[in-house]
Design an enzyme around this catalytic site. Structure first.
Site, PDB file in Angstrom:
ATOM      1  N   LYS A 204      59.159 -53.612 -18.106  1.00 24.44           N
ATOM      2  CA  LYS A 204      60.147 -54.625 -18.496  1.00 24.44           C
ATOM      3  C   LYS A 204      61.155 -54.815 -17.364  1.00 24.44           C
ATOM      4  CE  LYS A 204      63.136 -55.893 -22.295  1.00 24.44           C
ATOM      5  NZ  LYS A 204      63.781 -55.484 -23.536  1.00 24.44           N
ATOM      6  N   GLU A 210      58.259 -44.274 -12.026  1.00 22.04           N
ATOM      7  CA  GLU A 210      56.873 -43.866 -12.260  1.00 22.04           C
ATOM      8  C   GLU A 210      55.925 -45.039 -12.044  1.00 22.04           C
ATOM      9  OE1 GLU A 210      59.444 -43.327 -14.203  1.00 22.04           O
ATOM     10  OE2 GLU A 210      59.417 -41.321 -15.059  1.00 22.04           O
ATOM     11  N   GLY A 265      61.286 -52.345 -25.270  1.00 25.06           N
ATOM     12  CA  GLY A 265      60.082 -51.759 -24.683  1.00 25.06           C
ATOM     13  C   GLY A 265      59.205 -51.068 -25.719  1.00 25.06           C
ATOM     14  N   ARG A 266      59.809 -50.261 -26.590  1.00 26.45           N
ATOM     15  CA  ARG A 266      58.988 -49.499 -27.544  1.00 26.45           C
ATOM     16  C   ARG A 266      58.538 -50.349 -28.725  1.00 26.45           C
ATOM     17  NH1 ARG A 266      63.986 -47.628 -26.973  1.00 26.45           N
ATOM     18  NH2 ARG A 266      65.473 -47.786 -28.684  1.00 26.45           N
ATOM     19  N   GLU A 351      63.597 -42.073 -29.472  1.00 23.98           N
ATOM     20  CA  GLU A 351      64.346 -42.923 -28.531  1.00 23.98           C
ATOM     21  C   GLU A 351      65.204 -43.928 -29.311  1.00 23.98           C
ATOM     22  OE1 GLU A 351      62.901 -43.857 -24.332  1.00 23.98           O
ATOM     23  OE2 GLU A 351      62.678 -45.808 -25.273  1.00 23.98           O
ATOM     24  N   HIS A 382      44.455 -25.129 -36.815  1.00 23.99           N
ATOM     25  CA  HIS A 382      44.134 -23.888 -36.124  1.00 23.99           C
ATOM     26  C   HIS A 382      45.163 -23.578 -35.040  1.00 23.99           C
ATOM     27  CE1 HIS A 382      40.246 -23.622 -38.181  1.00 23.99           C
ATOM     28  NE2 HIS A 382      40.311 -24.944 -38.152  1.00 23.99           N
ATOM     29  N   LYS A 510      67.428 -40.014 -15.048  1.00 20.66           N
ATOM     30  CA  LYS A 510      66.854 -40.902 -14.022  1.00 20.66           C
ATOM     31  C   LYS A 510      67.757 -40.928 -12.791  1.00 20.66           C
ATOM     32  CE  LYS A 510      64.765 -44.386 -17.081  1.00 20.66           C
ATOM     33  NZ  LYS A 510      64.834 -45.783 -17.489  1.00 20.66           N
TER      34      LYS A 510
HETATM   35  O1  F6P Z   1      62.399 -44.176 -21.108  1.00 24.97           O
HETATM   36  C1  F6P Z   1      63.252 -45.234 -20.990  1.00 24.97           C
HETATM   37  C2  F6P Z   1      62.538 -46.550 -20.953  1.00 24.97           C
HETATM   38  O2  F6P Z   1      63.458 -47.539 -20.631  1.00 24.97           O
HETATM   39  C3  F6P Z   1      61.822 -46.897 -22.262  1.00 24.97           C
HETATM   40  O3  F6P Z   1      62.654 -47.416 -23.217  1.00 24.97           O
HETATM   41  C4  F6P Z   1      60.793 -47.840 -21.785  1.00 24.97           C
HETATM   42  O4  F6P Z   1      59.795 -48.016 -22.726  1.00 24.97           O
HETATM   43  C5  F6P Z   1      60.337 -47.158 -20.507  1.00 24.97           C
HETATM   44  O5  F6P Z   1      61.505 -46.571 -19.974  1.00 24.97           O
HETATM   45  C6  F6P Z   1      59.705 -48.037 -19.493  1.00 24.97           C
HETATM   46  O6  F6P Z   1      60.591 -49.017 -19.031  1.00 24.97           O
HETATM   47  P1  F6P Z   1      60.080 -50.263 -18.215  1.00 24.97           P
HETATM   48  O7  F6P Z   1      59.169 -51.042 -19.111  1.00 24.97           O
HETATM   49  O8  F6P Z   1      61.305 -51.033 -17.840  1.00 24.97           O
HETATM   50  O9  F6P Z   1      59.337 -49.762 -17.014  1.00 24.97           O
END
Ligand code: F6P
Length: 547
Positions: A204, A210, A265-266, A351, A382, A510
Site C-alpha cells: 500500500k 521487506e 492493508g489487513r 493489529e 499432539h 521499523k
Molecule cells: O505491519 C504494518 C503494516 O503497515 C500492515 O498494516 C500492513 O499490512 C503491512 O505493514 C504492509 O504494508 P504495505 O502494504 O504498505 O507494504
C-alpha cells in the site's frame, strides 16, 4: 465519555460473572436438552455453535445490552456509510464496498463503486489473458508462475485464500514471498523460469523494507537472466496506493493497480491485492469469494444483535477477555486448507485491537485484543492441547471444520472431524475422578495404581470453545468466514472504544531497524545505544565478519 467499566451493565456483568463462575457446563447440558439449539445459529452455510461457553441466556442478554449501550448499532451504521471511522488517519474503512460493487458506496461522501467496478474489470481482463496464455513473457511463452511479494495485509489474505481454494486453482502457480529473510525468495525463485514468471509487488505504501528488498532482488534476478530493462514492464506488476514510488521503482504506470486509502492493508484481500487469486483460480471464483463476504456484510448490517453472528462471536470473546480474565484465544482449523487462518487472524485481531489508548487518546482500564494463536487439528492436539485440557489457565478455542471432505482421501475425513467434535466435548465435559477411576479399572489397572495415577487422569473440563462448521469450503463460504471475523473485530473495537483501523504500534520497531542498519554495517552510532543493543550488534558484527 464515561469509563465503560463504570457503566451499570459492565458492573452487572461483573456480578453475573461471579454467579456463572459456579456453574458447570456439563450440568447445564444435562439440565437443558435444547442448549445447542438455544446457543447456535446458521448463516451463509456456517453453523456457529457457541453452546459450550460458560454462559446462560442472561449472559447473552447482558452482553448485548453492553453492545447497545456502547452504540454498536450506530457505529455499524457509521462504518457502512463510509464515515472516517479511522479517525487518526481521517479515513473510512469501506472494505465492504469491494465485495458488493453493484451497490452505491460512498467513502466520506465520495462515490467509490465506479472505480471498484473499473478495477475489477481490469483484473478480469488481465487474469483472462494470463490464464488463456495470450499474455506472453519476454521469451514469447505463457506465464507459468506468479511470485507475489508483499507482507502483512499485502500477503496474508491472498496466501490464506489460495491455500484454502487450492482445489479451484487451474492457472499459474503462485509463490508467496513476504519475509526479508532471503530464504523465502530463494525458495520461490528456485521453481521459476524468469521468462515465464510474473511478479506482483504489493505494498500500500510502497515503502515497506521487506517488500522493497524482495522486489529489488527479484528484479536483479530477472535481469541476470539476460532479460532487458524494457522487459520489466511485462513481468512486474504493482498494486499500491503510492503510484509515484512504484513508477520510481521502475514499474510501468499501466502495470499499476490501485489500493485506496479507504481500505486498510489487513482488509485488502478483496481489492486488486487479490489479483493472484484471480490469476490462479479465475475471476469467477474471485467474484464468488466477494459475494460470500458481501452476504455476511448484509447479515451483519441487517440482523438484530440477538441473531447476529459477528456480534455474538465478538461479545463472547469479550466475555472471556474482560470478565473471565483470559488473555489468550486459540484458533484451530480442522483442515490443512485453513492452516494460514491462525496467522491471518493474528494480524486481523492483534493489529486492529492490540491497543491500550481509546479513540479520545485516554488509556483504557480493561484488557483488549487477546493473544491469538493456533495450528491445525489434529496436529495441534499432539503439541499444545495438553495445556488446553489440564493447564492452569483455560484458553477459549475456535474450532473450525468443514463437513465435506477437502481431499480425495475421503476416509480420513470422518476421523478428522471426530477429533474436532471430541476435543470440544472433552474440553467442556472434562473427566471426573469417578470417571477416571472407572476408566482405569476397565483398562485393568490395580487399585493402588489407580489411586497413584488418579490426580493425573482427572480433567477439570468446563473449558469454553466455539465451533464454526462450514458445509463446504467454497469461495463463498471462505469469503463469509473472513468477513465474519472482520466484523467481530470491529464490534469488539466499539465496546473497547478503540480505532480498529490504524496501527501506530508497528512504527517504532521499523524506525529503530532503519537506524540500526548503518550500525550493523559500519558500526555507526553504536555508542548512542543501550549496552544490550550495543553488545548484541558488536557480537553480530564480529561473527558476521568471520562468516
Ligand atoms: O505491519 C504494518 C503494516 O503497515 C500492515 O498494516 C500492513 O499490512 C503491512 O505493514 C504492509 O504494508 P504495505 O502494504 O504498505 O507494504
Amino acid at each position: 465519555m464515561a469509563d465503560v467499566k463504570q457503566t451499570s451493565t459492565w458492573l452487572s456483568l461483573l456480578s453475573h460473572r461471579r454467579l456463572v463462575g459456579g456453574l458447570v457446563l456439563r450440568e447445564l447440558f444435562d439440565k437443558d436438552p435444547h442448549r445447542f439449539r438455544r446457543f447456535s445459529l446458521e448463516q451463509e452455510g456456517i453453523l456457529f455453535d457457541y453452546s459450550k461457553n460458560l454462559i446462560t441466556e442472561d449472559t447473552v442478554r447482558l452482553l448485548l445490552d453492553l453492545a447497545r449501550e456502547a452504540g454498536l448499532e450506530d457505529w455499524r451504521a457509521r462504518l457502512f456509510s463510509g464515515e472516517p471511522v479511522n479517525h487518526t488517519e481521517r479515513r473510512a474503512a469501506l472494505h465492504m464496498a469491494l465485495r458488493a460493487p453493484d451497490q452505491d458506496w460512498k467513502a466520506q461522501g465520495e462515490s467509490v463503486s465506479e472505480q471498484v467496478r473499473t478495477i475489477l474489470a481490469r483484473m478480469e481482463r488481465f487474469a483472462e489473458e494470463v490464464r488463456s496464455g495470450a499474455y506472453r513473457g519476454c521469451g514469447g511463452e505463457s506465464i507459468s508462475d506468479v511470485v507475489h511479494i508483499g507482507i502483512g495485509g499485502s500477503d496474508l489474505g491472498p496466501r490464506l485464500v489460495l491455500e484454502a481454494l487450492a482445489s479451484f486453482a487451474d492457472g499459474p502457480q503462485v509463490h508467496f514471498v513476504s519475509n526479508v529473510d532471503g530464504v523465502e525468495l530463494e525458495r520461490a525463485l528456485a521453481h521459476c523460469d524468469p521468462r515465464r514468471t510474473l511478479f506482483t509487488i504489493v505494498s500500500k505504501s510502497f515503502g515497506t523494507l521487506e517488500t522493497l528488498s524482495n522486489a529489488e532482488a527479484a528484479r536483479a534476478w530477472f535481469l541476470d537472466s539476460g532479460a532487458g530493462e524494457a522487459e520489466i514492464g511485462r513481468h512486474f506488476i504493482a498494486i499500491t496506493a503510492n503510484t509515484e514510488r512504484a513508477v520510481k521503482f521502475g514499474i510501468d504506470a499501466e502495470q499499476i493497480l490501485p489500493m485506496w486509502d479507504w481500505v486498510g492493508g489487513r482488509y485488502s484481500v478483496w481489492s486488486a491485492v487479490g489479483l493472484p487469486i484471480a490469476l490462479a483460480c479465475g475471476m469467477e471464483n474471485f467474484r464468488r469469494l466477494l459475494a460470500g463476504a458481501a452476504a455476511m456484510d448484509a447479515h451483519f448490517r441487517d440482523a438484530p444483535l440477538e441473531t447476529n453472528m459477528p456480534v455474538l462471536l465478538a461479545m463472547l470473546g469479550l466475555w472471556h477477555i474482560d470478565f473471565m480474565g483470559i488473555g489468550a484465544h486459540a484458533v484451530v482449523p480442522y483442515t490443512e486448507r485453513l492452516a494460514t487462518l491462525p496467522h491471518y487472524l493474528q494480524q486481523l485481531e492483534m493489529e486492529s485491537n492490540g491497543k491500550s489508548v481509546d479513540r479520545d487518546g485516554n488509556s483504557v482500564s480493561y484488557p483488549t485484543a487477546p493473544v491469538i494463536w493456533g495450528q491445525t487439528g489434529t496436529v495441534g492436539q499432539h503439541a499444545f492441547f495438553q495445556a488446553l485440557h489440564q493447564g492452569p489457565q483455560p484458553v477459549p478455542v475456535d474450532f473450525i471444520g468443514v463437513a465435506s471432505p477437502t481431499t480425495r482421501f475421503d476416509d480420513h475425513h470422518d476421523k478428522l472431524m471426530a477429533n474436532l467434535f471430541a476435543q470440544a466435548e472433552a474440553l467442556m465435559r472434562g473427566q471426573s475422578a469417578d470417571e477416571a477411576r472407572a476408566l482405569m479399572a476397565r483398562q485393568g489397572l490395580k487399585a493402588g495404581e489407580i489411586e497413584r495415577l488418579l490426580p493425573f487422569r482427572v480433567f477439570p473440563g468446563n473449558r469454553p470453545s466455539n465451533v464454526l462448521l462450514l458445509d463446504r469450503l467454497t469461495p463463498e463460504r471462505l469469503g463469509a468466514l473472513i468477513a465474519l471475523y472482520e466484523h467481530k473485530v470491529f464490534c469488539q473495537s466499539v465496546i473497547w472504544r478503540l480505532n480498529a483501523f490504524d496501527q501506530w504500534g508497528v512504527e517504532l520497531g521499523k524506525q529503530l531497524a532503519d537506524s540500526l542498519l548503518p550500525a550493523l554495517r559500519e558500526g555507526d552510532g553504536l555508542d548512542q545505544r543501550d549496552s544490550s543493543t550495543r553488545g548484541l550488534v558488536e557480537h553480530y558484527r564480529a561473527w558476521r565478519s568471520q562468516s
